[in-house]
Design an enzyme around this catalytic site. Structure first.
Site, PDB file in Angstrom:
ATOM      1  N   ASN A  79      -0.929 -83.251 -34.367  1.00 10.11           N
ATOM      2  CA  ASN A  79      -0.217 -84.233 -32.817  1.00 10.11           C
ATOM      3  C   ASN A  79      -1.670 -85.342 -31.975  1.00 10.11           C
ATOM      4  O   ASN A  79      -1.897 -86.258 -31.556  1.00 10.11           O
ATOM      5  CB  ASN A  79       0.207 -83.727 -31.727  1.00 10.11           C
ATOM      6  N   GLY A 113      -0.232 -75.375 -32.442  1.00  9.80           N
ATOM      7  CA  GLY A 113       0.234 -75.387 -32.615  1.00  9.80           C
ATOM      8  C   GLY A 113       1.410 -74.240 -31.793  1.00  9.80           C
ATOM      9  O   GLY A 113       1.338 -74.620 -30.773  1.00  9.80           O
ATOM     10  N   SER A 114       2.313 -74.270 -32.681  1.00  7.76           N
ATOM     11  CA  SER A 114       3.990 -74.133 -31.914  1.00  7.76           C
ATOM     12  C   SER A 114       3.533 -72.288 -31.628  1.00  7.76           C
ATOM     13  O   SER A 114       2.779 -71.788 -32.156  1.00  7.76           O
ATOM     14  CB  SER A 114       5.415 -74.709 -32.938  1.00  7.76           C
ATOM     15  N   ASN A 115       4.092 -71.828 -30.518  1.00  6.23           N
ATOM     16  CA  ASN A 115       4.691 -70.524 -30.725  1.00  6.23           C
ATOM     17  C   ASN A 115       4.753 -69.568 -31.334  1.00  6.23           C
ATOM     18  O   ASN A 115       4.469 -68.891 -31.838  1.00  6.23           O
ATOM     19  CB  ASN A 115       5.402 -70.361 -29.100  1.00  6.23           C
ATOM     20  N   VAL A 140       4.943 -70.096 -34.761  1.00  3.96           N
ATOM     21  CA  VAL A 140       3.775 -69.630 -36.272  1.00  3.96           C
ATOM     22  C   VAL A 140       2.768 -69.420 -35.373  1.00  3.96           C
ATOM     23  O   VAL A 140       1.753 -68.244 -35.940  1.00  3.96           O
ATOM     24  CB  VAL A 140       3.221 -71.569 -36.492  1.00  3.96           C
ATOM     25  N   GLY A 141       1.544 -69.542 -34.470  1.00  3.42           N
ATOM     26  CA  GLY A 141       1.158 -68.823 -33.150  1.00  3.42           C
ATOM     27  C   GLY A 141       0.883 -67.124 -33.583  1.00  3.42           C
ATOM     28  O   GLY A 141      -0.137 -66.593 -33.732  1.00  3.42           O
ATOM     29  N   GLU A 186      -3.760 -71.772 -29.827  1.00  2.00           N
ATOM     30  CA  GLU A 186      -3.641 -72.513 -28.841  1.00  2.00           C
ATOM     31  C   GLU A 186      -2.035 -72.522 -28.921  1.00  2.00           C
ATOM     32  O   GLU A 186      -1.607 -74.118 -29.739  1.00  2.00           O
ATOM     33  CB  GLU A 186      -4.613 -74.053 -28.389  1.00  2.00           C
ATOM     34  N   CYS A 236       0.613 -81.556 -26.423  1.00  2.00           N
ATOM     35  CA  CYS A 236       1.089 -80.512 -25.737  1.00  2.00           C
ATOM     36  C   CYS A 236       0.705 -80.152 -24.356  1.00  2.00           C
ATOM     37  O   CYS A 236       1.653 -79.335 -23.314  1.00  2.00           O
ATOM     38  CB  CYS A 236       0.615 -78.785 -25.957  1.00  2.00           C
TER      39      CYS A 236
HETATM   40  C1  UN1 Z   1      -5.052 -84.231 -24.925  1.00  2.00           C
HETATM   41  O1  UN1 Z   1      -4.333 -83.535 -23.116  1.00  2.00           O
HETATM   42  O2  UN1 Z   1      -5.534 -84.927 -24.939  1.00  2.00           O
HETATM   43  O3  UN1 Z   1      -1.872 -80.214 -29.024  1.00  2.00           O
HETATM   44  C2  UN1 Z   1      -5.131 -82.903 -25.735  1.00  2.00           C
HETATM   45  C3  UN1 Z   1      -2.234 -80.237 -28.031  1.00  2.00           C
HETATM   46  C4  UN1 Z   1      -3.663 -80.493 -26.785  1.00  2.00           C
HETATM   47  C5  UN1 Z   1      -4.217 -81.291 -26.891  1.00  2.00           C
HETATM   48  C6  UN1 Z   1      -3.749 -82.172 -26.116  1.00  2.00           C
HETATM   49  N1  UN1 Z   1      -4.092 -79.085 -27.672  1.00  2.00           N
HETATM   50  O4  UN1 Z   1      -1.310 -81.397 -27.507  1.00  2.00           O
END
Ligand code: UN1
Length: 496
Positions: A163, A239-241, A243-244, A261, A295
């Site tokens: 993303n 990524g996703s919870n 997979v994390g 994250e 996210c």
């Molecule tokens: C943003 O909001 O510009 O995967 C960055 C994501 C976040 C990054 C967001 N780790 O959407």
């Protein structure tokens, strides 16, 4: 695009290699997979290496071999190289932004904006690495020179989502390299072209062979052998919870440093005294830009009951007016979702909420035409129950739910009652309520009078609760993850 990464042309489409030990090469099996434009799936962007364990082993070997020399290169030399990479990428911002838009589906403006952010990250860490890397302490002994040093960890695995296909790789890889680590980079299989662009800019800037290696392919064929390789000492993943959590088990079990994250279910609270024009515009931007695939996207508008009808109506008008279409067209505001699977999953969630009786206020229909792209109409639900699926689960699509509350305390309680805690906003003119929100909200990124998404490159980024693993990325926080501390007691020899 410099041509080094293209290892052959097949049926008029480029075939891109992995980047291992300083050269672009096919996967050991020679297999490739297709990367198609989500706005127009008949457009084949290219074929990319379908890699497996052997390719990962080669990449980790290269990174392990390069770790010693790179870790002892002068920080100033590393800074100069990163700065040079920033200039190379800056000279290609329009081309790379366009490719980002073609393979991920966000608008051209967003694609160029994100590429510019990657440039900024390279510039930032070129400067950051020239900052102090240790501290000098007083000692119990008057003759002891007591200080700390920060040293690289070694080989880092960087596993990134589709993303933000260039900004997130940059904000992980660049500090890893800046602080003297070597990297094996596994980009999301849906967005390998941006990964190639970033890798090329760094390679062309003069990164020695083996310092950065990129291996494309699926999570199971590439990700699993990477995170379980004993030579990989740190893993950073966004990524996703689900997979994390697997990564945490696989890498954490063998003692690697792990940074995660993960998801979000980000609230925007709109109080009765807010500037409603501003609040509604920001909430829509937070919810719908990049088709809600952030996210940090806003997925819950938590609104004071006294203004709920008006805010819902204004949100509906804006949602209905969003122009969906080819992300490369200037007038487009909303592109497709990244893939057919993503569009199907989000449409399924919309249908499910409707069948459960949640009030559909705008959108919800299936778009047709649009070249068979993976589009989902921006959708607004009203009167969402805080504990419902729509109020709790991350959807990762252009879907916003309005939750109605009686006062600011209830708003904050509802905002906090999810397993996530990435970002959160409040819209109000009342400084006392804003300060109360800042103190009570369980989120790593807090906005007052601005949308939940967005991340400046020089400040810490990360979430509370299930959104993160407590560590932070970017800015000065990045050095905590990508270095280890050595404490030195330096004494003169007796008699000196
Ligand atoms: C943003 O909001 O510009 O995967 C960055 C994501 C976040 C990054 C967001 N780790 O959407």
């Amino acid at each position: 695009m410099a041509s080094a990464s293209i290892i052959e042309q097949r049926d008029n489409a480029p075939v891109f290699g992995n980047y291992i030990a300083g050269s672009w090469k096919a996967s050991q099996s020679g297999e490739t997979y297709e990367n198609r434009n989500p706005a127009n799936p008949s457009e084949l962007i290219g074929r990319f290496a379908s890699s497996a364990k052997g390719d990962v082993e080669d990449a980790v070997s290269a990174a392990a071999e390069a770790a010693g020399p790179w870790g002892t290169t002068s920080a100033i030399a590393r800074a100069n190289l990163l700065y040079k990479a920033s200039e190379i990428l800056a000279s290609r911002v329009n081309e790379v932004g366009r490719d980002l838009s073609r393979e991920e589906g966000k608008t051209l403006k967003e694609g160029i904006g994100e590429t510019t952010r990657a440039v900024q990250i390279l510039r930032y860490f070129a400067g950051e690495i020239q900052q102090p890397i240790g501290e000098h302490y007083p000692s119990m002994s008057p003759t002891t020179f007591l200080f700390t040093l920060r040293e690289p960890i070694g080989v880092c695995a960087i596993i990134t989502p589709w993303n933000f296909p260039i900004a997130i790789p940059a904000w992980k890889i660049v500090p890893a390299l800046a602080f003297g680590n070597t990297v094996v980079f596994k980009p999301a299989s849906l967005t390998p072209l941006c990964a190639v662009h970033l890798t090329e800019a760094l390679a062309e800037a003069g990164l020695p062979a083996g310092v950065l290696n990129m291996v494309t392919g699926s999570a199971s064929a590439v990700g699993d052998p990477l995170v379980t390789d004993e030579r990989v000492l740190a893993v950073s993943f966004t990524g996703s919870n689900s997979v994390g959590n697997q990564i945490k088990k696989m890498a954490g079990e063998r003692g690697a440093k792990v940074q995660l994250e993960l998801g979000g279910k980000n609230p925007a609270i709109v109080l009765a005294d807010a500037d409603l024009d501003h609040a509604v515009t920001q909430v829509i931007n937070g919810a719908m830009m990049s088709s809600g695939q952030k996210c940090t996207a806003t997925s819950r508008a938590i609104v004071d009951r006294r203004i709920a009808a008006e805010v819902t109506q204004r949100l509906a008008d804006k949602v209905g007016a969003l122009r969906m279409g080819d992300p490369l067209e200037d007038t487009t505001q909303i592109g497709p979702l990244v893939s057919a699977d993503a569009a199907e999953r989000v449409s399924g969630e919309i249908d499910r909420a409707r069948s459960e009786g949640v009030a559909l206020v705008a959108g919800g229909s299936k778009p047709d035409g649009l070249n068979g792209g993976h589009f989902v109409t921006p959708t607004l639900f009203g009167d969402v129950a805080p504990d419902s699926r729509l109020g709790q689960e991350e959807l990762f699509g252009p879907v916003l739910g309005v939750i109605t509350v009686d006062n600011v305390d209830e708003a904050i309680a509802v905002a906090n009652k999810v397993r996530y805690g990435l970002s959160a906003s409040i819209f109000t003119r009342d400084i006392g309520k804003a300060l109360g929100f800042i103190q009570k909200i369980q989120a790593g990124i807090v906005h007052v009078n601005s949308e939940t998404a967005g991340a400046e490159p020089h400040v810490p980024f990360g979430g509370y609760k299930g959104s993160s693993s407590y560590s932070r990325e970017q800015g000065k926080a990045a050095r905590e993850f990508y270095t280890q501390v050595k404490t030195v007691y330096l004494d003169p020899p007796p008699g000196a």
